[in-house]
Design an enzyme around this catalytic site. Structure first.
Site, PDB file in Angstrom:
ATOM      1  N   ARG A   1      35.158  13.292 -23.597  1.00 56.88           N
ATOM      2  CA  ARG A   1      35.612  11.997 -23.109  1.00 56.88           C
ATOM      3  C   ARG A   1      37.007  12.134 -22.518  1.00 56.88           C
ATOM      4  O   ARG A   1      37.859  12.837 -23.066  1.00 56.88           O
ATOM      5  CB  ARG A   1      35.627  10.955 -24.237  1.00 56.88           C
ATOM      6  CG  ARG A   1      34.256  10.454 -24.658  1.00 56.88           C
ATOM      7  CD  ARG A   1      33.611   9.604 -23.577  1.00 56.88           C
ATOM      8  NE  ARG A   1      32.268   9.130 -23.956  1.00 56.88           N
ATOM      9  CZ  ARG A   1      31.146   9.762 -23.679  1.00 56.88           C
ATOM     10  NH1 ARG A   1      31.193  10.932 -23.039  1.00 56.88           N
ATOM     11  NH2 ARG A   1      29.977   9.263 -24.030  1.00 56.88           N
TER      12      ARG A   1
ATOM     13  N   ASP B   1      34.888  17.433 -17.082  1.00 59.80           N
ATOM     14  CA  ASP B   1      33.851  16.615 -16.480  1.00 59.80           C
ATOM     15  C   ASP B   1      34.163  15.139 -16.698  1.00 59.80           C
ATOM     16  O   ASP B   1      33.369  14.272 -16.348  1.00 59.80           O
ATOM     17  CB  ASP B   1      32.496  16.952 -17.120  1.00 59.80           C
ATOM     18  CG  ASP B   1      31.324  16.285 -16.423  1.00 59.80           C
ATOM     19  OD1 ASP B   1      31.290  16.297 -15.178  1.00 59.80           O
ATOM     20  OD2 ASP B   1      30.440  15.746 -17.122  1.00 59.80           O
TER      21      ASP B   1
ATOM     22  N   GLU C   1      38.730   7.723 -15.033  1.00 62.17           N
ATOM     23  CA  GLU C   1      37.557   8.026 -14.219  1.00 62.17           C
ATOM     24  C   GLU C   1      36.908   6.780 -13.625  1.00 62.17           C
ATOM     25  O   GLU C   1      36.249   6.850 -12.583  1.00 62.17           O
ATOM     26  CB  GLU C   1      36.539   8.839 -15.008  1.00 62.17           C
ATOM     27  CG  GLU C   1      35.911   8.169 -16.200  1.00 62.17           C
ATOM     28  CD  GLU C   1      34.974   9.133 -16.936  1.00 62.17           C
ATOM     29  OE1 GLU C   1      33.786   8.817 -17.014  1.00 62.17           O
ATOM     30  OE2 GLU C   1      35.443  10.180 -17.419  1.00 62.17           O
TER      31      GLU C   1
ATOM     32  N   HIS D   1      31.705  13.653 -13.975  1.00 66.56           N
ATOM     33  CA  HIS D   1      30.841  13.181 -15.060  1.00 66.56           C
ATOM     34  C   HIS D   1      29.370  13.484 -14.755  1.00 66.56           C
ATOM     35  O   HIS D   1      28.503  12.610 -14.798  1.00 66.56           O
ATOM     36  CB  HIS D   1      31.031  11.680 -15.288  1.00 66.56           C
ATOM     37  CG  HIS D   1      30.874  11.287 -16.735  1.00 66.56           C
ATOM     38  ND1 HIS D   1      31.759  10.472 -17.390  1.00 66.56           N
ATOM     39  CD2 HIS D   1      29.937  11.616 -17.642  1.00 66.56           C
ATOM     40  CE1 HIS D   1      31.373  10.308 -18.646  1.00 66.56           C
ATOM     41  NE2 HIS D   1      30.264  10.996 -18.828  1.00 66.56           N
TER      42      HIS D   1
END
Length: 336
Positions: free
Chosen positions: A235, A259, A264, A298
């Site tokens: 996360r 990722d 984000e 992601h």
């Protein structure tokens, strides 16, 4: 017929949604994520099915309540994008997908770690620009001569540990609740020992707001080897971008891959002009450190098996709650 508005359905996912629609739901497949601007697309439906970075805050849930929607489900493990207090206020049911293919995330974490270890992104970036000289940066260790540290050894961490073990690496792990089966592929050590030993550190812990924010911080990085590689596919809220950037620039950290990002929601799944910075300043600083920094948007769960799991379990969640009044994958709100 039960009508579901499904958000964030990419074109390549449409066939999977249709294939596993075993209960013949009336599906509206919407490519865009749910936002304040497109909330009206939910009108006329009985439920919504979300993905990460959809906006299910108090404002949007109030609108869904106006539309008579009582089911706000997500096809993700995390549900931080849903305002549970607001959902409880409107007596909405919330459910999630508690797990999907652990290989999806584990394989990406391994790929990012190995790319940085062998400097493949650095090298292919040079050859893409017609530079075929071999530079000192391309020299690397073999992974069988490395120690890989896995922080968080649940299903994903355990799977990644097996993958690295199969490549011959020594694997160590840290977890508050170490499992017996995981001991077959790694040695459990303290967090400080893991950081001191590991050439690659991979993070697979859940995020708990107000408890482990910025778990990856200056103090943690200071305990790592100066040439170590750090990978976060868990996360974004777990990482302090500023600390990571400062450590990279001071050569207190070898390389970094993620990722996920703290900001984000402002960045992922959008395209920005190449000659302009992205909205978040520290994210732009990370981008500027490419190829020592590798960022993916992601996509850890963006695999055939993970998608199948998410869609099937989501449809089962709807079936359970419609036929029995409850689902084992419910998320508690303040009212239920």
């Amino acid at each position: 017929m039960f009508k579901i508005a499904c958000y964030g359905v990419r074109p390549n996912e449409v066939a999977t949604f249709n294939k596993y629609n075993n209960y013949d739901y009336d599906l509206t497949l919407i490519e865009d994520l749910l936002t304040h601007d497109n909330i009206e697309t939910a009108k006329g439906h009985d439920a919504v099915l979300l993905r990460a970075n959809c906006t299910a805050d108090a404002q949007n849930l109030a609108k869904l309540n106006e539309y008579g929607i009582r089911y706000v489900f997500t096809r993700t493990v995390g549900y931080g994008h849903i305002d549970l207090a607001a959902a409880g206020k409107y007596n909405m049911e919330v459910a999630r997908v508690p797990a999907y293919s652990p290989n999806a995330i584990a394989e990406l974490a391994l790929t990012l770690g190995m790319s940085l270890l062998r400097h493949t992104t650095y090298t292919t970036n040079r050859t893409a620009h017609h530079d075929f000289r071999v530079s000192p940066v391309m020299f690397s260790k073999e992974v069988r001569n490395c120690t890989v540290g896995i922080i968080g050894t649940g299903k994903i961490g355990y799977t990644e540990a097996k993958l690295y073990k199969g490549l011959g690496a020594k694997v160590v792990g840290y977890d508050l609740y170490p499992s017996e089966i995981t001991k077959e592929v790694l040695d459990f050590v303290s967090l400080d020992e893991l950081l001191a030993q590991s050439d690659i550190v991979s993070l697979h812990i859940p995020y708990f707001a107000g408890q482990n924010d910025q778990f990856i911080n200056a103090d943690l990085i200071a305990k790592m080897k100066n040439d170590a590689i750090l990978v976060n596919t868990a996360r974004g809220q777990l990482q302090d971008n500023r600390a990571i950037i400062d450590a990279l620039k001071a050569n207190q950290l070898g390389a970094f891959a993620a990722d996920v990002l703290p900001a984000e929601g402002e960045i992922f799944f959008k395209q920005f002009p190449a000659d302009q910075p992205v909205p978040d300043a520290t994210t732009q600083e990370l981008i500027d450190l490419y190829p020592r920094v590798l960022l993916t948007p992601h996509v850890g769960s963006n695999t055939d098996e993970a998608l199948k799991n998410m869609v099937e379990i989501s449809f089962e969640n709807f079936h359970e709650i419609l036929t029995t009044g409850k689902t084992q994958n419910s998320v508690a709100t303040t009212e239920n």
